[in-house]
Scaffold this motif. Structure first.
Motif, PDB file in Angstrom:
ATOM      1  N   ILE A 374       0.831  -1.205   0.000  1.00 40.36           N
ATOM      2  CA  ILE A 374       0.000   0.000   0.000  1.00 40.36           C
ATOM      3  C   ILE A 374       0.868   1.258   0.000  1.00 40.36           C
ATOM      4  N   LEU A 375       1.883   1.298   0.873  1.00 41.14           N
ATOM      5  CA  LEU A 375       2.740   2.480   0.940  1.00 41.14           C
ATOM      6  C   LEU A 375       3.588   2.636  -0.304  1.00 41.14           C
ATOM      7  N   GLY A 376       3.867   1.510  -0.971  1.00 43.20           N
ATOM      8  CA  GLY A 376       4.645   1.583  -2.195  1.00 43.20           C
ATOM      9  C   GLY A 376       3.824   1.930  -3.413  1.00 43.20           C
ATOM     10  N   GLY A 377       2.511   2.127  -3.203  1.00 44.28           N
ATOM     11  CA  GLY A 377       1.661   2.541  -4.316  1.00 44.28           C
ATOM     12  C   GLY A 377       1.212   1.393  -5.199  1.00 44.28           C
ATOM     13  N   ARG A 378       1.284   0.150  -4.688  1.00 46.81           N
ATOM     14  CA  ARG A 378       0.876  -0.998  -5.491  1.00 46.81           C
ATOM     15  C   ARG A 378      -0.051  -1.907  -4.679  1.00 46.81           C
ATOM     16  N   PRO A 379      -1.206  -1.412  -4.224  1.00 44.22           N
ATOM     17  CA  PRO A 379      -2.108  -2.255  -3.447  1.00 44.22           C
ATOM     18  C   PRO A 379      -2.719  -3.381  -4.250  1.00 44.22           C
ATOM     19  N   LYS A 380      -2.708  -3.282  -5.590  1.00 51.35           N
ATOM     20  CA  LYS A 380      -3.293  -4.339  -6.412  1.00 51.35           C
ATOM     21  C   LYS A 380      -2.456  -5.616  -6.385  1.00 51.35           C
ATOM     22  N   ARG A 381      -1.228  -5.543  -5.907  1.00 45.57           N
ATOM     23  CA  ARG A 381      -0.361  -6.714  -5.915  1.00 45.57           C
ATOM     24  C   ARG A 381      -0.322  -7.428  -4.575  1.00 45.57           C
ATOM     25  N   ILE A 382      -1.262  -7.113  -3.685  1.00 50.03           N
ATOM     26  CA  ILE A 382      -1.254  -7.753  -2.376  1.00 50.03           C
ATOM     27  C   ILE A 382      -1.452  -9.257  -2.528  1.00 50.03           C
ATOM     28  N   GLY A 383      -2.323  -9.679  -3.445  1.00 53.79           N
ATOM     29  CA  GLY A 383      -2.543 -11.108  -3.644  1.00 53.79           C
ATOM     30  C   GLY A 383      -1.286 -11.821  -4.086  1.00 53.79           C
ATOM     31  N   GLY A 415      -9.057 -13.139   3.627  1.00 52.14           N
ATOM     32  CA  GLY A 415     -10.413 -12.613   3.738  1.00 52.14           C
ATOM     33  C   GLY A 415     -10.475 -11.120   3.495  1.00 52.14           C
ATOM     34  N   LEU A 416      -9.522 -10.374   4.079  1.00 52.36           N
ATOM     35  CA  LEU A 416      -9.494  -8.928   3.860  1.00 52.36           C
ATOM     36  C   LEU A 416      -9.212  -8.590   2.402  1.00 52.36           C
ATOM     37  N   HIS A 417      -8.373  -9.414   1.751  1.00 55.39           N
ATOM     38  CA  HIS A 417      -8.030  -9.146   0.359  1.00 55.39           C
ATOM     39  C   HIS A 417      -9.186  -9.463  -0.587  1.00 55.39           C
ATOM     40  N   LEU A 418      -9.899 -10.567  -0.339  1.00 55.83           N
ATOM     41  CA  LEU A 418     -10.923 -11.016  -1.282  1.00 55.83           C
ATOM     42  C   LEU A 418     -12.258 -10.314  -1.088  1.00 55.83           C
ATOM     43  N   VAL A 419     -12.727 -10.200   0.142  1.00 57.68           N
ATOM     44  CA  VAL A 419     -14.080  -9.675   0.359  1.00 57.68           C
ATOM     45  C   VAL A 419     -14.102  -8.431   1.236  1.00 57.68           C
ATOM     46  N   GLY A 420     -12.953  -7.914   1.655  1.00 56.19           N
ATOM     47  CA  GLY A 420     -12.939  -6.744   2.523  1.00 56.19           C
ATOM     48  C   GLY A 420     -13.604  -5.537   1.886  1.00 56.19           C
ATOM     49  N   GLN A 421     -13.130  -5.133   0.690  1.00 60.35           N
ATOM     50  CA  GLN A 421     -13.716  -3.977   0.011  1.00 60.35           C
ATOM     51  C   GLN A 421     -15.142  -4.250  -0.430  1.00 60.35           C
ATOM     52  N   ARG A 422     -15.425  -5.482  -0.817  1.00 57.00           N
ATOM     53  CA  ARG A 422     -16.795  -5.810  -1.225  1.00 57.00           C
ATOM     54  C   ARG A 422     -17.757  -5.719  -0.044  1.00 57.00           C
ATOM     55  N   CYS A 423     -17.313  -6.171   1.140  1.00 56.59           N
ATOM     56  CA  CYS A 423     -18.164  -6.054   2.324  1.00 56.59           C
ATOM     57  C   CYS A 423     -18.452  -4.588   2.648  1.00 56.59           C
ATOM     58  N   VAL A 424     -17.470  -3.733   2.468  1.00 53.14           N
ATOM     59  CA  VAL A 424     -17.700  -2.303   2.681  1.00 53.14           C
ATOM     60  C   VAL A 424     -18.781  -1.803   1.730  1.00 53.14           C
ATOM     61  N   ARG A 425     -18.694  -2.200   0.475  1.00 52.08           N
ATOM     62  CA  ARG A 425     -19.675  -1.741  -0.518  1.00 52.08           C
ATOM     63  C   ARG A 425     -21.063  -2.291  -0.213  1.00 52.08           C
ATOM     64  N   TRP A 426     -21.150  -3.573   0.151  1.00 50.03           N
ATOM     65  CA  TRP A 426     -22.452  -4.158   0.456  1.00 50.03           C
ATOM     66  C   TRP A 426     -23.060  -3.543   1.707  1.00 50.03           C
ATOM     67  N   LEU A 427     -22.258  -3.368   2.751  1.00 53.19           N
ATOM     68  CA  LEU A 427     -22.780  -2.808   3.994  1.00 53.19           C
ATOM     69  C   LEU A 427     -23.116  -1.330   3.850  1.00 53.19           C
TER      70      LEU A 427
END
Length: 599
Positions: A374-383, A415-427
């Motif tokens: 995240i700090l390196g500007g590449r959060p898409k590569r967490i997986g 879990g945070l990587h796969l559904v974390g942002q989706r749970c935010v959107r759904w909730l």
């Protein structure tokens, strides 16, 4: 109705009704109108969130997934196999890889089967990881089996041992007999019948509380018999020392570490020892993983509401430490490479102070993944980074494949990587965004971790998500301010006391939440044990997540159900309705009841 309105307006409203509100309409009808307006607002939020999500959602990179899955499965199996079978499996796999490599080269030269050529590197990496796991386990078993110390221990001889402590001793109170401590150690040398034996042998030590003063890296002399350990464990034997530790030699860095830890504990006791003993016992655990001062009732309350993870050094602690250092250095205009290097050095110092045992090292690796991505500007590569970290850790220590702490750490991150942002959107369709984010983080982690937690603790803790949501705002303060206080405790006692007061306020809130919510009705419900308990919890989580998705994304849910029913024979479709759902829920409830009462 407004009594000041003209009489003709009142007559008109009585004749034709008021748009959106009809007093003569039953309460059920008015509720239906409100529900329709609320559903329209939810759909509008969901549509806008879906458009934004589709615009920024990265394409999943699953090229390392076969390697991770294969390495993990093989490691879990290989650690319980005898050496001869491992050697045979490694030889067969190596020969197969050589043959497939020649075949792939031939296909590549003549341009045959592009699909095979495209998947070749992925399959080759998976096979190479499997081979590396097999070879690594075989080498470690061979070294342990041929050690002179292991041979003498297998013969049941009394040994005089020189041990090196591999992790800090942990107090174990079984409720039967006096308390004991448990820790991992490595036998460096032994004496049997006046013969000096050398080599290295990993063991697990169950000892008297007198051994609790030792720290990782210390060496001590004792005596006793080493009995063989259970199959599938990394330790080659178990030892119950017949003496207290003798000829103790502290590790070179331990003097500084012990000074830092004791100074911080003293600062905490000065501030909170009289005001709140529970806070004084909890704060060292939240900052440096030292739970020896925690009261047994507080420990049980935190287990009941699912807050025990806060008293162990986890990836979240390491992420906060690394992120704080990185942000501070970048704020003063430090170059990126220098900031990364200094932050990693700071994290290494933190790990050294709290105790660089295997669990802390794993937490440091897992925590640094998210922070650096995240700090390196590449959060898409967490997986991808998570896959690399899992592979590296499994190759370094294949026995992690059976370690519950490692499994839970990976599942929480996944879990945070796969559904974390989706749970935010759904909730967010029902809740404000700040509240949706507060609920989504523990919800995503709990959905993935709870089936495994059931294997360790067969009960349903229904207040886990609310408790974690309530304590989440103070965790960063406790970790960052507490770590600063721990670092300066030996040099600036007054500043350490100030840090203990600030971070202790957060620890007080944690223990207050744990004490209150553990006393609520149905805080801990019975749950089936073993595999069926894990399966039931997985079904429960899938239903909970599916219900949330069905409530928010109705159109997608209807389309998915329609696509699924299209593959069902026509004569069965009539039975696929509400009655079928009721019957399935009843069957699951009966299964759960039978499993709980052990029918």
């Amino acid at each position: 109705m407004n009594s000041n309105s003209p009489r003709w307006a009142r007559y008109t409203r009585a004749a034709v009704g008021t748009p959106g509100l009809n007093p003569s309409e039953p309460a059920v009808g008015r509720f239906r109108q409100w529900l329709q307006r609320r559903s329209a607002a939810v759909r509008e939020r969901v549509v806008s969130a879906e458009q934004l999500d589709e615009a920024v959602r990265p394409r999943a990179d699953i090229r390392l997934l076969p390697a991770v899955g294969a390495a993990w499965a093989v490691a879990a199996i290989a650690t319980s196999l005898p050496l001869s079978q491992l050697v045979a499996a490694a030889a067969a796999l190596g020969l197969t890889l050589a043959i497939l490599g020649m075949w792939w080269t031939w296909r590549h030269r003549y341009g045959r089967s592009r699909a095979v050529l495209a998947s070749g590197p992925t399959l080759a990496l998976a096979a190479a990881c499997v081979l590396a796991v097999l070879v690594g386990v075989a080498l470690q078993l061979h070294t342990a089996a041929t050690s002179p110390i292991a041979i003498a221990a297998a013969q049941g001889e009394d040994l005089a041992l020189t041990l090196e402590v591999a992790n800090n001793p942990r107090l174990v109170d079984s409720g039967h007999g006096p308390p004991q401590v448990i820790f991992d150690a490595v036998v460096l040398q032994a004496t049997a019948q006046q013969h000096l034996l050398t080599g290295r042998m990993s063991i697990v030590v169950f000892a008297k509380p007198a051994w609790s003063e030792l720290r990782q890296g210390d060496r001590a002399v004792t005596a006793g018999k080493i009995v063989p350990a259970a199959s599938g464990t990394k330790a080659a034997g178990l030892l119950r020392p017949s003496t207290d530790p003798m000829e103790v030699q502290a590790a070179g860095s331990n003097r500084v570490v012990v000074t830092i830890r004791t100074s911080w504990a003293a600062a905490v006791n000065r501030v909170w020892g009289v005001v709140s003993p529970d806070t004084a016992g909890l704060l060292p655990g939240m900052v440096m993983g030292d739970r020896n001062g925690m009261d047994k009732s507080l420990d049980e309350a935190m287990k009941t509401v699912g807050l025990t993870h806060l008293t162990a050094v986890s990836g979240a602690n390491c992420t906060l430490v690394l992120a704080t250092l990185m942000v501070a250095l970048r704020t003063v205009k430090a170059p990126r490479l220098l900031a990364v290097g200094m932050s990693l050095l700071g994290l290494a110092g933190f790990v050294l102070v709290v105790g660089p045992d295997p669990s802390v090292m794993r937490a440091a690796v897992m925590g640094s993944i998210g922070a650096m991505a995240i700090l390196g500007g590449r959060p898409k590569r967490i997986g991808t980074l998570l896959s690399v970290a899992i592979l590296v850790l499994l190759l370094a220590d294949p026995w992690l494949a059976r370690d519950y702490a490692f499994i839970l750490s990976v599942l929480a991150t996944l879990g945070l990587h796969l559904v974390g942002q989706r749970c935010v959107r759904w909730l967010h369709a029902f809740l404000p965004v700040w509240l949706a984010q507060a609920v989504a983080i523990p919800l995503a982690a709990q959905l993935f971790c709870s089936p495994v937690i059931v294997l360790l603790q067969a009960r349903l803790t229904i207040y886990t998500i609310p408790a974690n949501m309530l304590v989440a705002p103070v965790i960063a303060i406790v970790t960052t301010v507490g770590t600063i206080g721990m670092v300066v405790a030996a040099l600036a006692p007054l500043l350490a006391s100030l840090c203990a007061a600030v971070s202790g306020a957060g620890a007080w809130w944690v223990q207050a939440v744990a004490g209150f919510m553990s006393g609520l009705p149905a805080a801990s419900l019975p749950w089936p044990e073993g595999f069926q308990g894990m399966l039931l919890m997985a079904v429960f989580n899938v239903v909970a997540l599916g219900s949330l998705v069905a409530l928010v994304e109705r159109q997608k849910t209807k389309a998915a159900i329609a696509a699924l029913l299209a593959h069902v024979p026509a004569r069965w479709r009539r039975s696929c309705g509400f009655g079928t759902i009721v019957l399935a829920a009843t069957a699951v409830a009966m299964w759960w009841t039978a499993a709980v009462v052990k029918l």
